[in-house]
Write a protein that holds these residues in place. Sequence first.
Motif, PDB file in Angstrom:
ATOM      1  N   MET A   1       0.790  -1.192   0.041  1.00 28.84           N
ATOM      2  CA  MET A   1       0.030  -0.051  -0.045  1.00 28.84           C
ATOM      3  C   MET A   1       0.929   1.213  -0.125  1.00 28.84           C
ATOM      4  SD  MET A   1      -3.299   1.023   0.948  1.00 28.84           S
ATOM      5  CE  MET A   1      -4.010   0.969   2.901  1.00 28.84           C
TER       6      MET A   1
ATOM      7  N   ASP B   1      -1.800   6.225   4.889  1.00 29.68           N
ATOM      8  CA  ASP B   1      -1.730   5.456   3.774  1.00 29.68           C
ATOM      9  C   ASP B   1      -2.677   5.964   2.399  1.00 29.68           C
ATOM     10  OD1 ASP B   1      -4.689   4.536   3.668  1.00 29.68           O
ATOM     11  OD2 ASP B   1      -3.823   3.426   5.523  1.00 29.68           O
TER      12      ASP B   1
ATOM     13  N   HIS C   1      -8.036  -5.657  -0.961  1.00 27.26           N
ATOM     14  CA  HIS C   1      -8.661  -4.400  -0.305  1.00 27.26           C
ATOM     15  C   HIS C   1     -10.373  -5.054   0.071  1.00 27.26           C
ATOM     16  CE1 HIS C   1      -5.138  -2.325  -0.111  1.00 27.26           C
ATOM     17  NE2 HIS C   1      -5.029  -2.297  -1.662  1.00 27.26           N
TER      18      HIS C   1
ATOM     19  N   THR D   1      -5.713  -3.988   3.856  1.00 27.43           N
ATOM     20  CA  THR D   1      -5.749  -2.790   4.558  1.00 27.43           C
ATOM     21  C   THR D   1      -5.281  -3.163   6.223  1.00 27.43           C
ATOM     22  OG1 THR D   1      -7.360  -2.332   3.040  1.00 27.43           O
ATOM     23  CG2 THR D   1      -6.529  -0.543   4.389  1.00 27.43           C
TER      24      THR D   1
END
Lengths: 502, 439
Positions: A9, A129, A297, A323
């Motif tokens: 990420m 992020d 995700h 995530t």
Amino acid sequence: MQMMRDVDMANGYWGALAVLAPMKGNHCIIIDGPIGCHYVPVDSALNYTDSIPYLQNVHATHIIESDVALDGTLHKLQKLCGELIDRYDQLFILSCQESEIISSEASMLEAEINGKRIWYMATRSLDTDDYTARDEVLHYLYQKVRPTFPAQPKKATDKPLVNIIGPTFGNFNSYADFAEIKRLITGIGAEVNVAFPFDCHIGDMVRLDDADANVLMYQEYGQKLANAMGKPAFQAPIGLRATEKFLLELSQALGLEESARAFIAQEKATTLQGFWDVWRSPHQDIFRTSSFGVYAHKTYAEGLTAFFKDELGFTCDMSGVKTDRWRTKNAMDIKASLLETPPTLFFGCINEKIYITENSLSTRFIPCAHPMPIVCRSTGTPYMGFAGAVYLIQIVSNELFDILYSHIHIEYSSDKAKRRSERDKARVEWEQQLLGQAVAREVRWSDEALKHMDVVLKKIPFFVRVSASKMLKVESEKLVKEQYRDTVTPDDIDVIFARFKR
Amino acid sequence: MEPIKSIKVATQSPCPAFGGLRVLTRLEGFLPVLLGNHGCYYGLNFLAHFYAARKSIYAPLLNSIDFTDKNLQHNLMAALKQLIEEEKPEFVPVINLCVATTVGIDVDEMARQMPEIIPLRITGFGTRSHAEAKDVTLEGIFKKLKQNGDHKLREPKSIASIGEVFPSDSIAIEHLAEKLGLKYRAHVPSKDINDFRKALNVSTMACLHPFYTRSMRQFEEVGINHVTSAPVGAEGTYNWIKALAEKTDVDAQLAEKVAREERDAVQKILDGPLNLKGVKIVVAGYEGFEFSIARLLIEAGAKVTYVSTSIGKSPLCEPDITWLKEHGVQEIKFRKSAADDFVAIKKHQPDVSLAATDVAGMGKELGMVSVYFTNLIASRPMYLAHGAENVLELMHRLIATRPAVHNIRSFFQDFDMPRSLPVAEVDEHLCACCPGAKG
């Protein structure tokens, strides 16, 4: 402090870029960062995630050593803005990790000059992020940037209006998913108002409030904007039931229930015919005896899991939300779980593809997330909506057919002559045994080998296990004979099993 | 795209650290670690997993609060120590990226405490191109090996070569060395660290790419001399073989014989049906060995008017630069920016542009049969006769695709496609070979 393997990420700067770059209009982006921050996201990654070779409206300060040690970047930004303000109406300065660490003072450049504007976007790249930043930038554009644009008339239509929020650069398969969501919205009799930011002009932001409802493409970001707008909001769906629910709820908010029901019925007669036929054909038996894993995700991880598990009947070996790695300490160790229970099919990004390859797992990999060098520009390959259900059932069917292909018998051209002479030799041996001229050479199976055979067979999809077990047995014994040994060992089985993957 | 006038923009290059990862991820037994920000990690992993090796890269998650922590250095070392204990790698190259370098993380100190660590500092603001980052990386590896005493078995009349070349090119050099009575010991970078050890024990290095200046200094320090340039093209091949023979004390008569044979073999290809007479080519890569390619194309009869590279000028480039200037190259650009190339392809309107992604993309919009230098040129043999044949064949193949390129280009260019050159601008600069071009 923990070492992370294969970080998947990006940071806030990438998120801001993914939101700002797709919008049409006479605006530019100024990256306050070194060369790598310019070319890696813009020229390299974008080339793989979206197949776009270059962006004309991206400029950068290209931080060099003296900027870090002495001058900072303010002087460069001043000059750049001075030059670019003649060419563009809106200038967005994006901070990135390096300018943040040398405490760039670019925020003092925010200005309005003869109706043109310079914006400073603090992307908080050191801390946030990618998705958090996309969430914040969408919200910032709506709250801060939108009010500076002139009003526009509402779209002339008598249909209810719906915004699509969240399609941006750098999302896996987003072109097809976006097309499908548009198709669903128009299908029930509504109209797309603003597809923000992916398919709109920067000035179209002022029309966002005209909509009667919002559809959010992703659960990962966009919610902050949706909450601020306070309109009914709906998440884009994956799978049959989720899509049905999405259409009914959206249509209810728009007063279009009747046409939504008609649309669903029509879809069953058209788009979903293919799904129904594949589902009721014998393929379905394969689904219900195979397993899958997904690591993506949230939207894709949860959507694919529900579809494959609850609708197609696959066994779910693992389902992880990427995530989580950033937000909780108890995130899944995807490599470890792949090694523990390798599923028949695995949906992930290039990292997991590498783990599967380097560990010689028999798991089949199907891409469903970035980072991944993959072209997804055809709009005919959605994972979302009804069209997505058809496409997904098609790709898993074909993948399973391909597994079958790699297990059914084959006579390799290169081996033909060798096999012929082996057969001839074996025939002579056998005849001599019958004539009492030779003693039969039996191959034995060690206990470990027998146990290992079971372990290996479990790695093979159920629907090809019978032919596989036969092949494993015959080929392992042959290998032992060739090497003038008399006992099959676990290693022999592994050697033969490795050949299956061809 | 109009070039920026107000500030000096940096050299076109991917993040330089990618150059380091190209070398490091391909080395067996190496476990690369990055120190920086997760934006860097993501982008570099993306590139490395596609363009370098299918290998995991490790990195610590560092937020701004970590950078203010006075125990950061200590915590990083503890994490590295744990990683080394778990994974047991032979070497751990630790790359200090921009932010970690800026806050003063001391990778040298880490290396002093843990012998596996190879300390490297590769930043976007300090290292000027990804090519030169490969040099920084190799320098780091050679330094480490020298510290370990891996350079003490010097062998006379032996050579090794350095530079990322197509595998068959290093084999070609090996055969050439045999003809000259030399022992060819290794090619670096490779996947085997022993090749690096072998290279430290030869008598002469063949520095095939002109940006390994720091690595050459490492060899000079232990008394290993080097030759620069490469056996590319007829004249280039002849000169290179002679220079190599001189450095390695090969019998002059033998050297002359081999050099002539190889030169004549290349010349035969250049003069044959694959010649490029009347073809205009721009060479605009960022790999650092654009000069060799330009020389080959010119010898084959092509008109090369513009050559650009991302590396800086060094003595290693001299032979090529002198030659190119003598052979009609109007512009030679070191440390070029992307805008330099954009301007150049519009100005020179070549038939073929060999360029980076963005310029190669724009070249197609302008009707040129342009290709990405990295994927198409850097990944094929170019040495001696075999290499010449290969590169020239590619050029002819590209030129043959001209109708297909025009077919697609003209289909789209009655319409301003988004994020592309507007039709009016295309018309203005359309490649002369296109139907409807102004020139």
